[in-house]
Design a protein around this motif. Structure first.
Motif, PDB file in Angstrom:
ATOM      1  N   ARG A  14      24.515 -90.257  73.757  1.00  0.00           N
ATOM      2  CA  ARG A  14      25.079 -89.758  75.012  1.00  0.00           C
ATOM      3  C   ARG A  14      25.116 -90.859  76.061  1.00  0.00           C
ATOM      4  O   ARG A  14      26.118 -91.058  76.737  1.00  0.00           O
ATOM      5  CB  ARG A  14      24.256 -88.573  75.511  1.00  0.00           C
ATOM      6  N   LEU A  18      28.389 -92.490  77.974  1.00  0.00           N
ATOM      7  CA  LEU A  18      28.496 -92.572  79.428  1.00  0.00           C
ATOM      8  C   LEU A  18      28.691 -94.021  79.875  1.00  0.00           C
ATOM      9  O   LEU A  18      29.488 -94.298  80.767  1.00  0.00           O
ATOM     10  CB  LEU A  18      27.266 -91.961  80.082  1.00  0.00           C
ATOM     11  N   GLY A  56      20.913 -94.853  84.751  1.00  0.00           N
ATOM     12  CA  GLY A  56      20.898 -93.989  83.574  1.00  0.00           C
ATOM     13  C   GLY A  56      19.544 -94.056  82.899  1.00  0.00           C
ATOM     14  O   GLY A  56      19.048 -95.146  82.597  1.00  0.00           O
ATOM     15  N   VAL A 100      30.358 -83.030  78.793  1.00  0.00           N
ATOM     16  CA  VAL A 100      30.710 -83.791  79.988  1.00  0.00           C
ATOM     17  C   VAL A 100      32.219 -83.725  80.182  1.00  0.00           C
ATOM     18  O   VAL A 100      32.977 -83.985  79.249  1.00  0.00           O
ATOM     19  CB  VAL A 100      30.285 -85.270  79.845  1.00  0.00           C
ATOM     20  N   GLU A 102      34.885 -85.579  80.976  1.00  0.00           N
ATOM     21  CA  GLU A 102      35.058 -87.022  81.056  1.00  0.00           C
ATOM     22  C   GLU A 102      36.046 -87.429  82.137  1.00  0.00           C
ATOM     23  O   GLU A 102      35.846 -88.439  82.812  1.00  0.00           O
ATOM     24  CB  GLU A 102      35.446 -87.592  79.690  1.00  0.00           C
ATOM     25  N   PHE A 105      34.192 -87.201  85.332  1.00  0.00           N
ATOM     26  CA  PHE A 105      33.185 -88.249  85.391  1.00  0.00           C
ATOM     27  C   PHE A 105      33.828 -89.588  85.764  1.00  0.00           C
ATOM     28  O   PHE A 105      33.313 -90.321  86.615  1.00  0.00           O
ATOM     29  CB  PHE A 105      32.434 -88.351  84.067  1.00  0.00           C
TER      30      PHE A 105
END
Length: 122
Positions: A14, A18, A56, A100, A102, A105
């Protein structure tokens, strides 16, 4: 914070995805590992462009992205789901089954960069 997960772990996968999205949203982003210490020798991933965008981290049950100035960013799709009461930071906690958005994001990363650039321009 937990030690970095094994490469086959969902959290590592993950966080890698990201990271790819962050680099896609802003190819000029600077990626660093910060805040190494004896209790966290792997440190914390951090992305910046004219200022810190986000960090992160992996925890036992989630991946957490903390946006340094998230409270000032528009989040029309509701990606932020943690640290919502602070006046500066906002975070996105992603559990194993969390999907998510995307597109949202990417837009959030780009907005964070624009916000940093506006602050840097004064």
């Amino acid at each position: 914070m937990q030690p970095a997960p094994p490469s086959s772990d969902w959290r590592a996968e993950r966080l890698a995805r990201l990271r790819t999205l962050i680099l896609l949203a802003d190819p000029a982003v600077v990626e660093e590992v910060k805040w190494r210490k004896p209790t966290n020798p792997d440190g914390v991933l951090a992305w910046s462009h004219d200022g810190l965008i986000c960090t992160g981290e992996t925890y036992k049950d989630k991946v957490k992205l903390t946006f340094a100035r998230g409270a000032a960013l528009d989040d029309p799709t509701g990606l932020f789901n943690a640290s919502l009461t602070g006046t500066t930071r906002r975070a996105i906690d992603l559990h194993e089954k969390t999907e998510v958005d995307e597109t949202a994001f990417l837009a959030l990363i780009r907005e964070a960069v624009r916000s940093n650039q506006a602050r840097a321009a004064g």
